[in-house]
Design a protein around this motif. Structure first.
Motif, PDB file in Angstrom:
ATOM      1  N   ARG A  54      38.335  30.026  46.583  1.00 36.48           N
ATOM      2  CA  ARG A  54      38.939  29.673  45.302  1.00 36.48           C
ATOM      3  C   ARG A  54      38.041  30.118  44.160  1.00 36.48           C
ATOM      4  NH1 ARG A  54      38.366  24.399  44.867  1.00 36.48           N
ATOM      5  NH2 ARG A  54      39.374  24.071  46.865  1.00 36.48           N
ATOM      6  N   ASP A  55      36.722  29.898  44.302  1.00 39.28           N
ATOM      7  CA  ASP A  55      35.776  30.332  43.270  1.00 39.28           C
ATOM      8  C   ASP A  55      35.782  31.844  43.112  1.00 39.28           C
ATOM      9  OD1 ASP A  55      35.079  27.708  42.841  1.00 39.28           O
ATOM     10  OD2 ASP A  55      33.195  27.816  43.961  1.00 39.28           O
ATOM     11  N   ILE A  56      35.858  32.544  44.229  1.00 41.70           N
ATOM     12  CA  ILE A  56      35.896  34.010  44.171  1.00 41.70           C
ATOM     13  C   ILE A  56      37.162  34.473  43.452  1.00 41.70           C
ATOM     14  CG2 ILE A  56      36.186  36.077  45.588  1.00 41.70           C
ATOM     15  CD1 ILE A  56      34.232  34.802  47.591  1.00 41.70           C
ATOM     16  N   ALA A  57      38.286  33.827  43.740  1.00 45.63           N
ATOM     17  CA  ALA A  57      39.536  34.194  43.073  1.00 45.63           C
ATOM     18  C   ALA A  57      39.435  33.962  41.570  1.00 45.63           C
ATOM     19  CB  ALA A  57      40.699  33.404  43.667  1.00 45.63           C
ATOM     20  N   VAL A  58      38.821  32.838  41.165  1.00 47.67           N
ATOM     21  CA  VAL A  58      38.648  32.549  39.739  1.00 47.67           C
ATOM     22  C   VAL A  58      37.728  33.584  39.096  1.00 47.67           C
ATOM     23  CG1 VAL A  58      37.647  30.884  38.120  1.00 47.67           C
ATOM     24  CG2 VAL A  58      39.149  30.093  39.948  1.00 47.67           C
ATOM     25  N   LEU A  59      36.651  33.939  39.805  1.00 45.90           N
ATOM     26  CA  LEU A  59      35.728  34.955  39.272  1.00 45.90           C
ATOM     27  C   LEU A  59      36.414  36.308  39.131  1.00 45.90           C
ATOM     28  CD1 LEU A  59      32.400  34.099  41.098  1.00 45.90           C
ATOM     29  CD2 LEU A  59      32.873  33.930  38.670  1.00 45.90           C
ATOM     30  N   PHE A  63      36.772  38.213  35.708  1.00 46.99           N
ATOM     31  CA  PHE A  63      36.267  39.577  35.578  1.00 46.99           C
ATOM     32  C   PHE A  63      37.358  40.510  35.081  1.00 46.99           C
ATOM     33  CE2 PHE A  63      35.686  43.810  37.469  1.00 46.99           C
ATOM     34  CZ  PHE A  63      34.512  44.173  36.831  1.00 46.99           C
ATOM     35  N   GLU A  64      38.532  40.366  35.639  1.00 50.88           N
ATOM     36  CA  GLU A  64      39.646  41.224  35.228  1.00 50.88           C
ATOM     37  C   GLU A  64      40.002  40.970  33.772  1.00 50.88           C
ATOM     38  OE1 GLU A  64      42.264  44.275  35.612  1.00 50.88           O
ATOM     39  OE2 GLU A  64      40.767  43.639  37.056  1.00 50.88           O
TER      40      GLU A  64
END
Length: 134
Positions: A54-59, A63-64
């Motif tokens: 979930r954190d990676i998806a938010v990052l 970033f995008e």
């Protein structure tokens, strides 16, 4: 007499079986505890992995969004605006370097003055001690 020996043998067999079952039960209890601990660890690791995903998806989204904002800013200001800011920053760095060099030279001058003053003070103390000894 023969019946007594048979009873003793039978009692020994029963005791041996009971002892084996008792050890097996202890082993099973220990294994059940280990399995429960392993399940708990697996559950916590699964939860941690889900949190990390979930954190990676938010990052990635952040970033995008940042990338898109940078592209939009670059289009609106053009590359010359960014180049101007970069040149201005380089000029500021050169100013800082010059200021630091001036400060270092001033510190060295003050240090040499301090050393000379300390030497004169030491000489004066020696003269006072000589005068006091007379």
């Amino acid at each position: 007499m023969l019946n007594a020996i048979g009873c003793l043998i039978l009692a020994a067999v029963v005791f041996t079986q009971w002892n084996k079952e008792s050890r097996a039960e202890d082993t099973m209890t220990q294994l059940r505890v280990e399995v429960a601990a392993a399940k708990q660890l697996a559950d916590s690791e699964t939860k941690r992995a889900a949190d990390l995903e979930r954190d990676i998806a938010v990052l990635k989204q952040s970033f995008e969004a940042t990338r898109l904002a940078a592209v939009a800013a670059q289009k609106s200001t053009g590359t010359s605006g960014i180049q101007g800011q970069l040149d201005e920053a380089r000029g500021q760095i050169e100013t800082w370097k010059t200021s630091i060099a001036t400060r270092d030279a001033r510190i060295q001058d003050l240090e040499s003055d301090l050393t000379a003053t300390r030497r004169r003070l030491d000489e004066a103390i020696v003269k006072l001690k000589q005068a006091g000894a007379r």
